[in-house]
Write an enzyme that holds these catalytic residues in place. Structure first.
Site, PDB file in Angstrom:
ATOM      1  CD  GLU A  54      -1.511  -3.341   8.888  1.00  0.00           C
ATOM      2  OE1 GLU A  54      -1.690  -2.146   8.793  1.00  0.00           O
ATOM      3  OE2 GLU A  54      -2.043  -4.567   8.805  1.00  0.00           O
ATOM      4  CD  GLU A  90      -1.180  -0.056   5.117  1.00  0.00           C
ATOM      5  OE1 GLU A  90       0.049  -0.593   4.678  1.00  0.00           O
ATOM      6  OE2 GLU A  90      -1.999   0.322   4.397  1.00  0.00           O
ATOM      7  CG  HIS A 127       0.683  -3.997   4.964  1.00  0.00           C
ATOM      8  ND1 HIS A 127       0.108  -3.504   4.510  1.00  0.00           N
ATOM      9  CD2 HIS A 127       0.860  -5.336   4.723  1.00  0.00           C
ATOM     10  CE1 HIS A 127       0.051  -4.321   3.443  1.00  0.00           C
ATOM     11  NE2 HIS A 127       0.381  -5.483   3.460  1.00  0.00           N
ATOM     12  CG  HIS A 178      -1.864  -1.122   0.967  1.00  0.00           C
ATOM     13  ND1 HIS A 178      -1.926  -2.260   2.225  1.00  0.00           N
ATOM     14  CD2 HIS A 178      -2.679  -1.256   0.063  1.00  0.00           C
ATOM     15  CE1 HIS A 178      -3.058  -2.436   2.031  1.00  0.00           C
ATOM     16  NE2 HIS A 178      -3.355  -3.047   0.921  1.00  0.00           N
TER      17      HIS A 178
END
Length: 311
Positions: free
Chosen positions: A177, A23, A115, A20
């Site tokens: 994450e 990010e 992420h 992404h």
């Protein structure tokens, strides 16, 4: 407890940042490692860094046409249609060819995907299911050796759900994450945390490749149960926001009768479930378009057998 399990050594390892494009922890680290990969080197292997979605990184957006981390469907990866108009589908095919093909003997041994989340989830380690033996052992090792805070194990794949994600191209993998971090922003603390987790993960692979015996263990993990949408008006517009009592309470118990939403007129909507749940991705900015206000999780304990490299 099951007997000792043995798996092949890991020689080909890849690290994706910028799956992404907004990010920024993964974006910055992948760009740095492309310039200087020494941090990714160990005695028995060297990890290969790459930018997952270069065009999205260039424009500092999540994606161009569709979410790359939902583009690894078999129908996309195997399509010969030259009229595919989504850059991300073409990019998924390229990644699959470079680091897969998925489910083949030629696929990379392990894939990391980096992420960030805007939700208050801290450091999370994403694994498909509790049956992924080597990733679960890696997560357990990270939890024991990462010194900057807790690391939560997040089991994301539900029964019967088709694989969508970038890490599925390799034989095994985990996604990192970290949050909260705003989209398009790089926070030094999140960068340091991600870097430290990656160092632990690579150290685990090195030890595994050298024949270290990792004993059996039990660990706590959170497993996806259901994705919950915002309340909506008949025309589809959101009619309520996350209640202040729920905001930033990721992985904390949500009991029946607790407030979860608040309408703009001040009315409170309560959680009507039958059991305690553990919400995650609460008010995640990227999930508004996916109609997800939060994800309901169950907290469970899983037993894993001992692991060692094949003789």
């Amino acid at each position: 407890m099951a007997e000792l399990q043995r798996l092949p050594s890991l020689k080909r390892v890849a690290v994706s940042g910028g799956t992404h494009g907004n990010e920024m922890s993964g974006v910055y680290l992948a760009k740095h490692w492309l310039r200087d990969p020494s941090e990714l080197q160990r005695g028995t292997f060297q990890a290969t860094p790459f930018l997952g979605n270069p065009r999205a990184v260039e424009q500092c957006v999540r994606y161009i046409g569709r979410d790359l981390n939902r583009a690894f469907l078999n129908e996309f990866l195997t399509s010969k249609d030259s009229d595919i108009d989504h850059y991300e589908v073409q990019r998924a095919q390229e990644i699959n060819q470079s680091f897969g093909p998925r489910d083949s003997s030629q696929a990379y041994d392990f894939m990391f995907d980096l992420h960030n989340t805007t939700a208050n989830m801290g450091a999370c380690l994403f694994v498909a299911t509790e049956h992924c033996l080597l990733p679960m052992h890696m997560c357990h090792y990270i939890q024991k050796h990462y010194s900057m805070g807790p690391c939560t194990i997040f089991l994301y794949q539900q029964p019967g759900e088709e694989t969508l994600y970038l890490t599925s191209v390799a034989k095994a993998g985990i996604a990192l994450e970290l949050g909260p971090q705003p989209q398009g922003v790089a926070r030094a603390d999140c960068l340091a945390q991600m870097r430290s987790i990656m160092a632990c993960a690579l150290d685990f692979i090195e030890l595994f490749n050298k024949g270290t015996l990792f004993p059996a263990f039990e660990t706590e993990a959170y497993k996806v149960v259901e994705r919950v949408d915002f309340p909506r008006y008949p025309d589809g517009e959101i009619s309520a926001v996350i209640h202040p009592n729920l905001q930033d309470k990721d992985f904390q118990p949500l009991k029946p009768g607790d407030p979860i939403f608040q309408t703009l007129s001040g009315d409170v909507i309560l959680y009507e479930g039958d059991n305690i749940t553990y919400p995650a991705f609460i008010n995640e900015a990227a999930y508004y378009e996916k109609k997800v206000a939060f994800v309901k999780m169950e907290k469970r304990t899983f037993a894993q057998p001992a692991l060692q490299k094949e003789l």
